[in-house]
Design a protein around this motif. Structure first.
Motif, PDB file in Angstrom:
ATOM      1  N   HIS A 176       0.798  -1.224   0.000  1.00 23.92           N
ATOM      2  CA  HIS A 176       0.000   0.000   0.000  1.00 23.92           C
ATOM      3  C   HIS A 176       0.833   1.278   0.000  1.00 23.92           C
ATOM      4  CE1 HIS A 176      -3.600  -2.423   0.573  1.00 23.92           C
ATOM      5  NE2 HIS A 176      -2.949  -3.080   1.522  1.00 23.92           N
ATOM      6  N   CYS A 177       2.131   1.165  -0.193  1.00 24.57           N
ATOM      7  CA  CYS A 177       2.975   2.347  -0.335  1.00 24.57           C
ATOM      8  C   CYS A 177       3.187   2.610  -1.825  1.00 24.57           C
ATOM      9  CB  CYS A 177       4.329   2.127   0.341  1.00 24.57           C
ATOM     10  SG  CYS A 177       4.252   2.148   2.148  1.00 24.57           S
ATOM     11  N   GLU A 178       3.444   3.860  -2.166  1.00 22.66           N
ATOM     12  CA  GLU A 178       3.651   4.216  -3.568  1.00 22.66           C
ATOM     13  C   GLU A 178       4.766   3.369  -4.182  1.00 22.66           C
ATOM     14  OE1 GLU A 178       4.718   8.147  -6.289  1.00 22.66           O
ATOM     15  OE2 GLU A 178       4.276   8.356  -4.156  1.00 22.66           O
ATOM     16  N   THR A 179       5.850   3.201  -3.432  1.00 19.17           N
ATOM     17  CA  THR A 179       6.921   2.284  -3.807  1.00 19.17           C
ATOM     18  C   THR A 179       7.045   1.254  -2.689  1.00 19.17           C
ATOM     19  OG1 THR A 179       8.133   4.037  -4.952  1.00 19.17           O
ATOM     20  CG2 THR A 179       9.365   2.058  -4.366  1.00 19.17           C
ATOM     21  N   PRO A 180       6.913  -0.033  -2.996  1.00 21.70           N
ATOM     22  CA  PRO A 180       6.984  -1.060  -1.939  1.00 21.70           C
ATOM     23  C   PRO A 180       8.271  -0.947  -1.136  1.00 21.70           C
ATOM     24  CG  PRO A 180       6.228  -2.012  -3.997  1.00 21.70           C
ATOM     25  CD  PRO A 180       6.663  -0.623  -4.322  1.00 21.70           C
ATOM     26  N   ILE A 181       8.142  -1.131   0.165  1.00 22.42           N
ATOM     27  CA  ILE A 181       9.278  -1.064   1.074  1.00 22.42           C
ATOM     28  C   ILE A 181       9.471  -2.421   1.743  1.00 22.42           C
ATOM     29  CG2 ILE A 181      10.201   0.016   3.172  1.00 22.42           C
ATOM     30  CD1 ILE A 181       8.540   2.499   2.501  1.00 22.42           C
ATOM     31  N   VAL A 182      10.715  -2.891   1.753  1.00 23.41           N
ATOM     32  CA  VAL A 182      11.061  -4.131   2.456  1.00 23.41           C
ATOM     33  C   VAL A 182      11.815  -3.734   3.719  1.00 23.41           C
ATOM     34  CG1 VAL A 182      12.228  -6.357   2.315  1.00 23.41           C
ATOM     35  CG2 VAL A 182      11.240  -5.338   0.260  1.00 23.41           C
ATOM     36  N   HIS A 183      11.365  -4.218   4.861  1.00 27.96           N
ATOM     37  CA  HIS A 183      11.964  -3.824   6.138  1.00 27.96           C
ATOM     38  C   HIS A 183      13.373  -4.382   6.300  1.00 27.96           C
ATOM     39  CE1 HIS A 183      12.733  -3.855  10.506  1.00 27.96           C
ATOM     40  NE2 HIS A 183      11.948  -2.798  10.542  1.00 27.96           N
ATOM     41  N   CYS A 184      13.553  -5.659   6.015  1.00 27.77           N
ATOM     42  CA  CYS A 184      14.856  -6.342   6.009  1.00 27.77           C
ATOM     43  C   CYS A 184      15.438  -6.684   7.377  1.00 27.77           C
ATOM     44  CB  CYS A 184      15.905  -5.543   5.220  1.00 27.77           C
ATOM     45  SG  CYS A 184      15.636  -5.526   3.447  1.00 27.77           S
ATOM     46  N   ASP A 185      14.780  -6.311   8.456  1.00 24.61           N
ATOM     47  CA  ASP A 185      15.347  -6.660   9.765  1.00 24.61           C
ATOM     48  C   ASP A 185      14.257  -6.856  10.817  1.00 24.61           C
ATOM     49  OD1 ASP A 185      17.445  -7.319  11.443  1.00 24.61           O
ATOM     50  OD2 ASP A 185      17.866  -5.245  12.017  1.00 24.61           O
ATOM     51  N   LEU A 186      13.225  -7.602  10.452  1.00 23.35           N
ATOM     52  CA  LEU A 186      12.135  -7.850  11.387  1.00 23.35           C
ATOM     53  C   LEU A 186      12.552  -8.876  12.438  1.00 23.35           C
ATOM     54  CD1 LEU A 186       9.130  -7.161  11.965  1.00 23.35           C
ATOM     55  CD2 LEU A 186       8.544  -9.201  10.647  1.00 23.35           C
ATOM     56  N   LYS A 187      12.390  -8.529  13.696  1.00 23.73           N
ATOM     57  CA  LYS A 187      12.725  -9.400  14.826  1.00 23.73           C
ATOM     58  C   LYS A 187      12.075  -8.813  16.074  1.00 23.73           C
ATOM     59  CE  LYS A 187      17.156  -6.981  15.286  1.00 23.73           C
ATOM     60  NZ  LYS A 187      18.626  -7.133  15.324  1.00 23.73           N
ATOM     61  N   PRO A 188      12.010  -9.562  17.179  1.00 24.65           N
ATOM     62  CA  PRO A 188      11.297  -9.084  18.368  1.00 24.65           C
ATOM     63  C   PRO A 188      11.789  -7.749  18.919  1.00 24.65           C
ATOM     64  CG  PRO A 188      11.673 -11.434  18.546  1.00 24.65           C
ATOM     65  CD  PRO A 188      12.426 -10.978  17.331  1.00 24.65           C
ATOM     66  N   SER A 189      13.079  -7.490  18.849  1.00 19.73           N
ATOM     67  CA  SER A 189      13.596  -6.230  19.397  1.00 19.73           C
ATOM     68  C   SER A 189      13.204  -5.029  18.544  1.00 19.73           C
ATOM     69  CB  SER A 189      15.121  -6.278  19.537  1.00 19.73           C
ATOM     70  OG  SER A 189      15.737  -6.512  18.287  1.00 19.73           O
ATOM     71  N   ASN A 190      12.730  -5.273  17.321  1.00 17.84           N
ATOM     72  CA  ASN A 190      12.282  -4.188  16.453  1.00 17.84           C
ATOM     73  C   ASN A 190      10.759  -4.076  16.404  1.00 17.84           C
ATOM     74  OD1 ASN A 190      14.846  -3.334  15.820  1.00 17.84           O
ATOM     75  ND2 ASN A 190      14.988  -4.553  13.950  1.00 17.84           N
ATOM     76  N   VAL A 191      10.101  -4.714  17.348  1.00 14.86           N
ATOM     77  CA  VAL A 191       8.646  -4.562  17.513  1.00 14.86           C
ATOM     78  C   VAL A 191       8.419  -3.920  18.874  1.00 14.86           C
ATOM     79  CG1 VAL A 191       6.418  -5.735  17.697  1.00 14.86           C
ATOM     80  CG2 VAL A 191       8.147  -6.574  16.075  1.00 14.86           C
ATOM     81  N   LEU A 192       7.924  -2.693  18.877  1.00 12.11           N
ATOM     82  CA  LEU A 192       7.710  -1.950  20.114  1.00 12.11           C
ATOM     83  C   LEU A 192       6.243  -1.983  20.513  1.00 12.11           C
ATOM     84  CD1 LEU A 192       9.996   1.163  19.417  1.00 12.11           C
ATOM     85  CD2 LEU A 192      10.596  -1.048  20.437  1.00 12.11           C
ATOM     86  N   LEU A 193       5.999  -1.931  21.819  1.00 12.66           N
ATOM     87  CA  LEU A 193       4.636  -2.036  22.355  1.00 12.66           C
ATOM     88  C   LEU A 193       4.285  -0.786  23.148  1.00 12.66           C
ATOM     89  CD1 LEU A 193       4.981  -5.710  23.636  1.00 12.66           C
ATOM     90  CD2 LEU A 193       4.018  -4.964  21.453  1.00 12.66           C
ATOM     91  N   ASP A 194       3.130  -0.211  22.836  1.00 13.74           N
ATOM     92  CA  ASP A 194       2.713   0.987  23.566  1.00 13.74           C
ATOM     93  C   ASP A 194       1.941   0.610  24.825  1.00 13.74           C
ATOM     94  OD1 ASP A 194       0.101   0.345  22.783  1.00 13.74           O
ATOM     95  OD2 ASP A 194       0.061   1.804  21.142  1.00 13.74           O
TER      96      ASP A 194
END
Length: 358
Positions: free
Chosen positions: A174-192
């Protein structure tokens, strides 16, 4: 362009702070002095994390007589690739807006009081830290003062996983140009404070051409950073020289999903050449899911009768089996055998949640 702007701002001759219009008309740069004050001199007491290219500090920004808690990511510019990582993150974050993506507040591209280049990104502070902290409590020498054990219910984990899948669906589809994150892991998921998940750290993100988002060339200036990712989460094809693709994020999500519900890291000592997290879970389906699942899922109320207990455990088993199947489909070693679109995983997880609550 952000790249041209960041290059100019890195010059020590150009010390005057200016707006970063590419990150939005309302976002202004913040000075080094302001961040120094906000973090109490980047004190160790405010250090909340460290990564490949720098450190993250908790801080308080005082603007318009309002104090705002923030997370300040300071780049270690002595580290090769850190400056490009800063540019990559600026590029990735400038035009994206989603409830499950971390929100950037302001930036700093300046010099410190010793005349050294200084770059930092300032994000909203997330009260409940990272998913990593919830899945893997510190042990031994890592134990923190006043540490209180953290627990995540099955439903909370499911909601977090759905949030991450929705964030990736937005980036990929859904972005104008697709974006690949490349480093998905638990430490890169933040919780509010409501335990809503927010994907963070776009330092390795890549932009793909709209025509070849799953197979081909990187269209971003940041392509020279190289693909690292994180061992255990990076797709196998990256190690064999394959180009970045959205399939790589799907693989990382699959590993993340399996880790969330087994509470076992992909780098756990129990795994070796003949056994990995993917195969460990695959071998347990369908009959042994409760043996590999995180133990708290099976704990019930003290007033349950045998029939209620049996019904609850059966419901949990069905839910876990469905979740694990998605994780396995996403984390197949071969791209050909892997789930093709993260949107499918998001849709299935939504259905699992609705069934579990029904």
């Amino acid at each position: 362009m952000v790249f041209a702007y960041c290059f100019l701002c890195s010059s020590r001759k150009k010390r005057k702070e200016i707006s970063l219009s590419t990150l939005g008309n309302t976002i202004m740069q913040v000075s080094y002095a302001t961040l120094l004050k906000a973090t109490d001199g980047f004190s160790e007491a405010n250090l909340i994390g460290a990564g490949s290219f720098g450190s993250v500090y908790k801080g308080v920004l005082d603007e318009d007589d309002k104090a705002q808690l923030v997370a300040v990511k300071v780049f270690n510019l002595l580290r090769h690739g850190a400056s490009r990582s800063f540019i990559a993150e600026c590029e990735a974050l400038r035009n994206i807006r989603h409830r499950n993506l971390v929100k950037i507040i302001t930036v700093c591209s300046s010099v410190d009081f010793h005349g050294n280049d200084f770059k930092a990104l300032v994000y909203e502070f997330k009260d409940n830290g990272s998913l990593e902290e919830w899945l893997h409590p510190p042990t031994g020498t890592e134990v923190l003062r006043d540490y209180v054990p953290k627990k995540l219910s099955l439903l909370q984990r499911l909601e977090i996983a759905i949030g991450v899948a929705c964030a990736l669906d937005y980036l990929h589809n859904h972005c104008e140009t697709p974006i690949v994150h490349c480093d998905l892991k638990p430490s890169n998921v933040l919780l509010d404070n409501e335990m809503t998940s927010h994907v963070s750290d776009f330092g390795l993100a890549r932009f793909l051409s709209q025509v070849t988002s799953n197979v081909s060339a990187i269209q971003s200036q940041t392509s020279s950073v190289g693909i690292r990712g994180t061992v255990g989460y990076a797709a196998p094809e990256y190690g064999m020289g394959s180009e970045v693709s959205t399939n790589g994020d799907v693989y990382s999500f699959g590993i993340l999903l399996l880790e969330m519900f087994t509470r076992k890291r992909p780098t756990d000592n129990m795994f070796g050449d003949s056994l990995n997290l993917h195969n460990f879970v695959k071998m347990a389906i369908p009959g042994r899911v409760t043996e590999i699942a995180d133990a708290p899922f099976l704990q019930g109320g003290t007033n349950e009768n045998p029939n209620q207990c049996s019904a609850r455990i059966h419901k949990v088993e069905v839910c876990l089996s469905s979740i694990f199947r998605i994780g396995i489909a996403c984390s197949a070693d071969s791209v050909r055998d892997r789930l093709k679109n993260i949107n499918d995983a998001a849709s299935e997880l939504h259905s699992i949640r609705n069934t579990f609550l029904g």
